[in-house]
Design a protein around this motif. Structure first.
Motif, PDB file in Angstrom:
ATOM      1  N   LEU A  85       8.580 -52.515  -3.217  1.00 23.28           N
ATOM      2  CA  LEU A  85       9.083 -53.587  -2.358  1.00 23.28           C
ATOM      3  C   LEU A  85       9.875 -54.558  -3.219  1.00 23.28           C
ATOM      4  O   LEU A  85       9.370 -55.056  -4.230  1.00 23.28           O
ATOM      5  CB  LEU A  85       7.922 -54.349  -1.712  1.00 23.28           C
ATOM      6  CG  LEU A  85       7.034 -53.576  -0.740  1.00 23.28           C
ATOM      7  CD1 LEU A  85       5.960 -54.507  -0.175  1.00 23.28           C
ATOM      8  CD2 LEU A  85       7.877 -53.010   0.398  1.00 23.28           C
ATOM      9  N   ASN A  86      11.123 -54.799  -2.831  1.00 27.68           N
ATOM     10  CA  ASN A  86      11.909 -55.845  -3.492  1.00 27.68           C
ATOM     11  C   ASN A  86      11.861 -57.086  -2.626  1.00 27.68           C
ATOM     12  O   ASN A  86      12.231 -57.049  -1.462  1.00 27.68           O
ATOM     13  CB  ASN A  86      13.359 -55.399  -3.654  1.00 27.68           C
ATOM     14  CG  ASN A  86      13.506 -54.413  -4.803  1.00 27.68           C
ATOM     15  OD1 ASN A  86      12.616 -54.349  -5.669  1.00 27.68           O
ATOM     16  ND2 ASN A  86      14.578 -53.651  -4.806  1.00 27.68           N
ATOM     17  N   ILE A  87      11.400 -58.169  -3.215  1.00 31.21           N
ATOM     18  CA  ILE A  87      11.118 -59.356  -2.411  1.00 31.21           C
ATOM     19  C   ILE A  87      11.965 -60.538  -2.873  1.00 31.21           C
ATOM     20  O   ILE A  87      11.939 -60.905  -4.052  1.00 31.21           O
ATOM     21  CB  ILE A  87       9.628 -59.732  -2.553  1.00 31.21           C
ATOM     22  CG1 ILE A  87       8.768 -58.533  -2.121  1.00 31.21           C
ATOM     23  CG2 ILE A  87       9.289 -60.972  -1.729  1.00 31.21           C
ATOM     24  CD1 ILE A  87       7.314 -58.661  -2.525  1.00 31.21           C
ATOM     25  N   ALA A  88      12.718 -61.102  -1.931  1.00 34.27           N
ATOM     26  CA  ALA A  88      13.461 -62.328  -2.235  1.00 34.27           C
ATOM     27  C   ALA A  88      12.798 -63.475  -1.495  1.00 34.27           C
ATOM     28  O   ALA A  88      12.362 -63.306  -0.356  1.00 34.27           O
ATOM     29  CB  ALA A  88      14.913 -62.174  -1.782  1.00 34.27           C
ATOM     30  N   ILE A  89      12.674 -64.605  -2.146  1.00 36.26           N
ATOM     31  CA  ILE A  89      12.080 -65.729  -1.438  1.00 36.26           C
ATOM     32  C   ILE A  89      13.138 -66.777  -1.135  1.00 36.26           C
ATOM     33  O   ILE A  89      14.222 -66.776  -1.721  1.00 36.26           O
ATOM     34  CB  ILE A  89      10.914 -66.336  -2.222  1.00 36.26           C
ATOM     35  CG1 ILE A  89      11.353 -66.647  -3.628  1.00 36.26           C
ATOM     36  CG2 ILE A  89       9.734 -65.387  -2.259  1.00 36.26           C
ATOM     37  CD1 ILE A  89      10.218 -67.236  -4.390  1.00 36.26           C
ATOM     38  N   THR A  90      12.810 -67.668  -0.239  1.00 41.28           N
ATOM     39  CA  THR A  90      13.809 -68.632   0.204  1.00 41.28           C
ATOM     40  C   THR A  90      13.978 -69.750  -0.824  1.00 41.28           C
ATOM     41  O   THR A  90      13.055 -70.064  -1.577  1.00 41.28           O
ATOM     42  CB  THR A  90      13.389 -69.290   1.536  1.00 41.28           C
ATOM     43  OG1 THR A  90      12.167 -70.009   1.306  1.00 41.28           O
ATOM     44  CG2 THR A  90      13.172 -68.258   2.629  1.00 41.28           C
ATOM     45  N   ASP A  91      15.160 -70.343  -0.822  1.00 44.22           N
ATOM     46  CA  ASP A  91      15.411 -71.485  -1.704  1.00 44.22           C
ATOM     47  C   ASP A  91      14.464 -72.628  -1.358  1.00 44.22           C
ATOM     48  O   ASP A  91      13.970 -73.340  -2.231  1.00 44.22           O
ATOM     49  CB  ASP A  91      16.865 -71.955  -1.543  1.00 44.22           C
ATOM     50  CG  ASP A  91      17.859 -70.915  -2.064  1.00 44.22           C
ATOM     51  OD1 ASP A  91      17.401 -69.958  -2.735  1.00 44.22           O
ATOM     52  OD2 ASP A  91      19.062 -71.053  -1.783  1.00 44.22           O
ATOM     53  N   ALA A  92      14.220 -72.774  -0.059  1.00 47.01           N
ATOM     54  CA  ALA A  92      13.347 -73.876   0.380  1.00 47.01           C
ATOM     55  C   ALA A  92      11.953 -73.736  -0.210  1.00 47.01           C
ATOM     56  O   ALA A  92      11.343 -74.725  -0.639  1.00 47.01           O
ATOM     57  CB  ALA A  92      13.277 -73.902   1.905  1.00 47.01           C
ATOM     58  N   ALA A  93      11.450 -72.489  -0.246  1.00 45.69           N
ATOM     59  CA  ALA A  93      10.099 -72.293  -0.785  1.00 45.69           C
ATOM     60  C   ALA A  93      10.053 -72.662  -2.266  1.00 45.69           C
ATOM     61  O   ALA A  93       9.076 -73.256  -2.743  1.00 45.69           O
ATOM     62  CB  ALA A  93       9.660 -70.844  -0.590  1.00 45.69           C
ATOM     63  N   ILE A  94      11.133 -72.325  -2.980  1.00 46.62           N
ATOM     64  CA  ILE A  94      11.162 -72.660  -4.416  1.00 46.62           C
ATOM     65  C   ILE A  94      11.089 -74.172  -4.592  1.00 46.62           C
ATOM     66  O   ILE A  94      10.237 -74.696  -5.306  1.00 46.62           O
ATOM     67  CB  ILE A  94      12.443 -72.103  -5.097  1.00 46.62           C
ATOM     68  CG1 ILE A  94      12.450 -70.572  -5.030  1.00 46.62           C
ATOM     69  CG2 ILE A  94      12.544 -72.585  -6.536  1.00 46.62           C
ATOM     70  CD1 ILE A  94      13.693 -69.910  -5.622  1.00 46.62           C
ATOM     71  N   VAL A  95      11.978 -74.870  -3.904  1.00 51.29           N
ATOM     72  CA  VAL A  95      12.042 -76.316  -4.116  1.00 51.29           C
ATOM     73  C   VAL A  95      10.764 -77.008  -3.621  1.00 51.29           C
ATOM     74  O   VAL A  95      10.251 -77.911  -4.284  1.00 51.29           O
ATOM     75  CB  VAL A  95      13.311 -76.917  -3.477  1.00 51.29           C
ATOM     76  CG1 VAL A  95      13.331 -78.436  -3.620  1.00 51.29           C
ATOM     77  CG2 VAL A  95      14.556 -76.321  -4.134  1.00 51.29           C
ATOM     78  N   SER A  96      10.201 -76.563  -2.492  1.00 52.36           N
ATOM     79  CA  SER A  96       8.977 -77.252  -2.032  1.00 52.36           C
ATOM     80  C   SER A  96       7.814 -77.011  -2.977  1.00 52.36           C
ATOM     81  O   SER A  96       7.015 -77.916  -3.212  1.00 52.36           O
ATOM     82  CB  SER A  96       8.516 -76.835  -0.643  1.00 52.36           C
ATOM     83  OG  SER A  96       9.536 -76.315   0.096  1.00 52.36           O
ATOM     84  N   THR A  97       7.708 -75.800  -3.496  1.00 55.64           N
ATOM     85  CA  THR A  97       6.618 -75.549  -4.445  1.00 55.64           C
ATOM     86  C   THR A  97       6.775 -76.418  -5.683  1.00 55.64           C
ATOM     87  O   THR A  97       5.810 -77.020  -6.170  1.00 55.64           O
ATOM     88  CB  THR A  97       6.582 -74.062  -4.852  1.00 55.64           C
ATOM     89  OG1 THR A  97       6.468 -73.278  -3.681  1.00 55.64           O
ATOM     90  CG2 THR A  97       5.418 -73.760  -5.764  1.00 55.64           C
ATOM     91  N   LEU A  98       7.998 -76.512  -6.180  1.00 56.12           N
ATOM     92  CA  LEU A  98       8.226 -77.341  -7.369  1.00 56.12           C
ATOM     93  C   LEU A  98       7.946 -78.812  -7.066  1.00 56.12           C
ATOM     94  O   LEU A  98       7.441 -79.545  -7.915  1.00 56.12           O
ATOM     95  CB  LEU A  98       9.650 -77.168  -7.891  1.00 56.12           C
ATOM     96  CG  LEU A  98      10.020 -75.770  -8.399  1.00 56.12           C
ATOM     97  CD1 LEU A  98      11.454 -75.772  -8.929  1.00 56.12           C
ATOM     98  CD2 LEU A  98       9.057 -75.288  -9.493  1.00 56.12           C
ATOM     99  N   ALA A  99       8.264 -79.230  -5.845  1.00 54.67           N
ATOM    100  CA  ALA A  99       8.026 -80.626  -5.487  1.00 54.67           C
ATOM    101  C   ALA A  99       6.529 -80.924  -5.515  1.00 54.67           C
ATOM    102  O   ALA A  99       6.098 -81.988  -5.962  1.00 54.67           O
ATOM    103  CB  ALA A  99       8.610 -80.928  -4.112  1.00 54.67           C
ATOM    104  N   ALA A 100       5.723 -79.958  -5.075  1.00 57.63           N
ATOM    105  CA  ALA A 100       4.266 -80.150  -5.114  1.00 57.63           C
ATOM    106  C   ALA A 100       3.785 -80.241  -6.559  1.00 57.63           C
ATOM    107  O   ALA A 100       2.912 -81.052  -6.900  1.00 57.63           O
ATOM    108  CB  ALA A 100       3.570 -78.997  -4.393  1.00 57.63           C
ATOM    109  N   ARG A 101       4.358 -79.434  -7.427  1.00 54.06           N
ATOM    110  CA  ARG A 101       4.000 -79.518  -8.850  1.00 54.06           C
ATOM    111  C   ARG A 101       4.370 -80.865  -9.435  1.00 54.06           C
ATOM    112  O   ARG A 101       3.616 -81.463 -10.197  1.00 54.06           O
ATOM    113  CB  ARG A 101       4.765 -78.473  -9.660  1.00 54.06           C
ATOM    114  CG  ARG A 101       4.159 -77.133  -9.619  1.00 54.06           C
ATOM    115  CD  ARG A 101       4.872 -76.181 -10.561  1.00 54.06           C
ATOM    116  NE  ARG A 101       4.396 -74.856 -10.234  1.00 54.06           N
ATOM    117  CZ  ARG A 101       3.175 -74.450 -10.490  1.00 54.06           C
ATOM    118  NH1 ARG A 101       2.340 -75.223 -11.131  1.00 54.06           N
ATOM    119  NH2 ARG A 101       2.769 -73.270 -10.120  1.00 54.06           N
TER     120      ARG A 101
END
Ligand code: ARG
Length: 588
Positions: A85-101
């Motif tokens: 499975l090749n999985i791409a994630i959304t830009d939004a998920a990247i930025v929200s996760t980083l914001a939580a960090r």
């Protein structure tokens, strides 16, 4: 704040759920997710599982894809090849996760689930002797491991098992008795105190050695003095203390230069176990773990033999009744497990002592003092000269650690002076930066090589601005600080609604791995993996910086979002480097 699950963990969970929904027999099967060049992540676990359960891999993979939730994390999932499975994630998920960090002081790094107590034996120089490059490694690696473990919530007890006991003290003390002014302090410059102490000790050592080698009667008096020392004679002990204190003064000077915090209470040398040695011997002899052989008390091992094929024993007590290095280490184990209640014992010691520790650990295990697997030597390799041989001076002597550090600081100061000309740093600031850069360079060169390997001490390479050096990391950090200052009133802010450029995604995905890298580094005691992570982080940042204007980005939201990436990168660099004992100057 609780820990922030990484994107990898979030994706892993989703794929694992879809997998067990598609194939309930699979139970809690691992989708084997990893980062990939072809997509953000690749899951390889479906293939093996399908084979095992006799299902069609591509069909199973397609079913898993069907079962994945459309909740804004996964952008695109494709079945590729025989069932990956090749999985791409959304830009939004990247930025929200980083914001939580970013919202968390610990950058989302969790504490260990079941922290315990670790006693770590590191930086163990020898009294009345110079510190050399071997002590550099033990100090720098030990200090990093301490910081990394404490950061996870482990209780860490530090033990500096210094060489402060043994027959050579008979000679030194006897000489002092006969030459009472030998260690007297002259007018010492305050900052050269440690060095002055060492030169007094060197003088004492040479003078007493010369006499010892040429005067039979002095030799006899020195041997009697050892007996007096071991039996606790007051005058002898007082002079012994004087020598130890003089050495500590010297160690302190080196530790200050090296920018490591080592406190006196943790300096518990070989002498501290003197009173326990009789009990160690008695227990080992009574339990039969050790046996008398030609008068000496020995422990034998089936698999340890000398070149002649005869077994090489661990000698706990010599035939003349004297105790050596092994006895002290055994007593220390009893103290660390029994009294300090350690779950784990670590020994940051040269790989050339591996056999000693193997025998000591096995003896302690047989005696019932050490649970199986509780002790581990973090064995490090040798520091080599440019000729690839163990580092020596041209005269064939061991290189003094302080000389190396001074040279590193001098070179680094020259780099800072040239590179930072237009920053208008004062002379004092330049010198301070020079030492932070020089010491950082030496530490980083050591920590970025995997512990067990030898490495070449090459200052030219260590203070280079390009390549895998701490200077490169420090400049990346300082450059970010300068951007943040230039941004003035515009504060970093995460904007999950914005599309990301490729360099932003790559940087973001790497930032997200910090917590996982740290836990694996702590579990395997491998600081070089943290160094490698930070170097990659700085490289991703460099690419981002080249490709994505920050202050001049197209829209105000983009400026804020890029400042946010800059800021999180800087905080991650600072946190990671501080765990390695490396400073991050704000301006460089
Ligand atoms: N003092 C020793 C040396 O300089 C290292 C001591 C290592 N620690 C120990 N528990 N034996 O080589």
């Amino acid at each position: 704040m609780a820990s922030v699950p990484s994107l990898a963990a979030t994706v892993h969970q989703r794929v694992a759920d879809a997998l067990s929904a598609a194939l309930p027999e699979a139970g809690a099967a691992d989708p084997l997710l990893r980062r990939s060049d072809r997509a953000d992540f690749q899951a390889n676990g479906v293939l093996g599982l399908a084979k095992k359960l006799k299902a069609n891999p591509r069909e199973l993979a397609a079913q898993v894809v069907q079962g994945l939730p459309a909740d804004g994390v996964l952008a695109d999932v494709e079945v590729s090849g025989p069932g990956f499975l090749n999985i791409a994630i959304t830009d939004a998920a990247i930025v929200s996760t980083l914001a939580a960090r970013a919202a968390d002081d610990r950058l989302g790094v969790p504490y260990a689930d079941n922290p315990g107590t670790t006693v770590i034996d590191y930086s163990q120089p020898n009294v009345a002797k110079e510190m050399h490059v071997g002590h550099l490694r033990s100090t720098v690696i030990g200090d990093a491991v301490v910081q990394i473990l404490e950061h996870r919530g482990e209780t860490v007890v530090r033990r500096h098992h210094i060489g402060d006991w043994g027959t050579q003290f008979g000679m030194l003390i006897q000489y002092l008795i006969e030459h009472p002014h030998e260690l007297d302090h002259e007018s010492d410059a305050a900052d050269g105190e440690g060095e002055a102490a060492m030169s007094r000790l060197n003088r004492l050592y040479k003078a007493s050695r010369t006499l010892f080698d040429s005067d039979e009667e002095f030799k006899t008096r020195s041997r009697d003095r050892v007996v007096a020392l071991q039996s606790g004679d007051t005058e002898t002990l007082d002079l012994w203390h004087k020598i130890v204190d003089e050495s500590k003064l010297y160690f302190r000077g080196v530790y200050d230069k090296l920018d490591v915090e080592i406190v006196d209470e943790d300096i518990v040398g070989e002498s501290a176990y003197n009173d326990d040695l009789q009990a160690v011997v008695k227990d080992l002899e009574e339990s039969g773990v050790a046996v008398r052989s030609e008068g000496a008390l020995c422990v034998f091992f089936d698999d340890v033999k000398g070149p002649d094929g005869n077994p090489t024993p661990l000698i706990v007590q010599k035939s003349n009744g004297g105790f050596g290095y092994a006895a002290t280490d055994l007593a220390a184990i009893r103290n660390r497990i029994g009294t300090l209640k350690a779950d784990t014992l670590l020994y940051v010691v040269d790989a050339r002592q591996a056999l000693h520790f193997r025998m000591v650990f096995e003896t302690a295990r047989r005696a019932g003092w050490l649970p199986e697997g509780a002790a581990k030597q973090l064995a490090f390799g040798t520091v080599l000269g440019k000729d690839g041989k163990p580092f020596k001076t041209r005269e064939g002597e061991t290189v003094r650690l302080v000389d190396l550090l001074d040279e590193a600081i001098e070179r680094a100061t020259a780099v800072v002076r040239e590179k930072s000309e237009n920053l208008g740093l004062s002379e004092e600031e330049t010198v301070e930066r020079g030492s932070q850069v020089g010491i950082g360079a030496v530490k980083y060169a050591d920590l970025s090589t995997s512990m067990a390997r030898d490495y070449i001490f090459d200052l030219d390479r260590m203070v280079s601005l390009n390549g895998d050096t701490s200077v490169y990391l420090q400049y990346a950090y300082a450059r970010i600080q300068s951007i943040l200052r230039k941004a003035g009133d515009v504060a970093p802010a995460a904007h999950p609604e914005l599309p990301l450029a490729p360099a932003e995604r790559a940087l973001g995905l790497h930032l997200d791995e910090f917590a996982e890298v740290l836990s694996s580094v702590a579990e395997t005691y491998e600081p070089h993996k943290l160094a490698a992570y930070l170097y990659q982080l700085a490289s991703h940042y460099t690419t981002f910086y080249d490709q994505c204007p920050v202050i001049k980005a197209e829209t105000p939201a983009m400026v804020e979002n890029r400042l946010f990436l800059c800021d999180l990168t800087a905080r991650t660099l600072r946190q990671g480097m501080s765990l390695l004992g490396i400073r991050t100057p704000e301006r460089l």
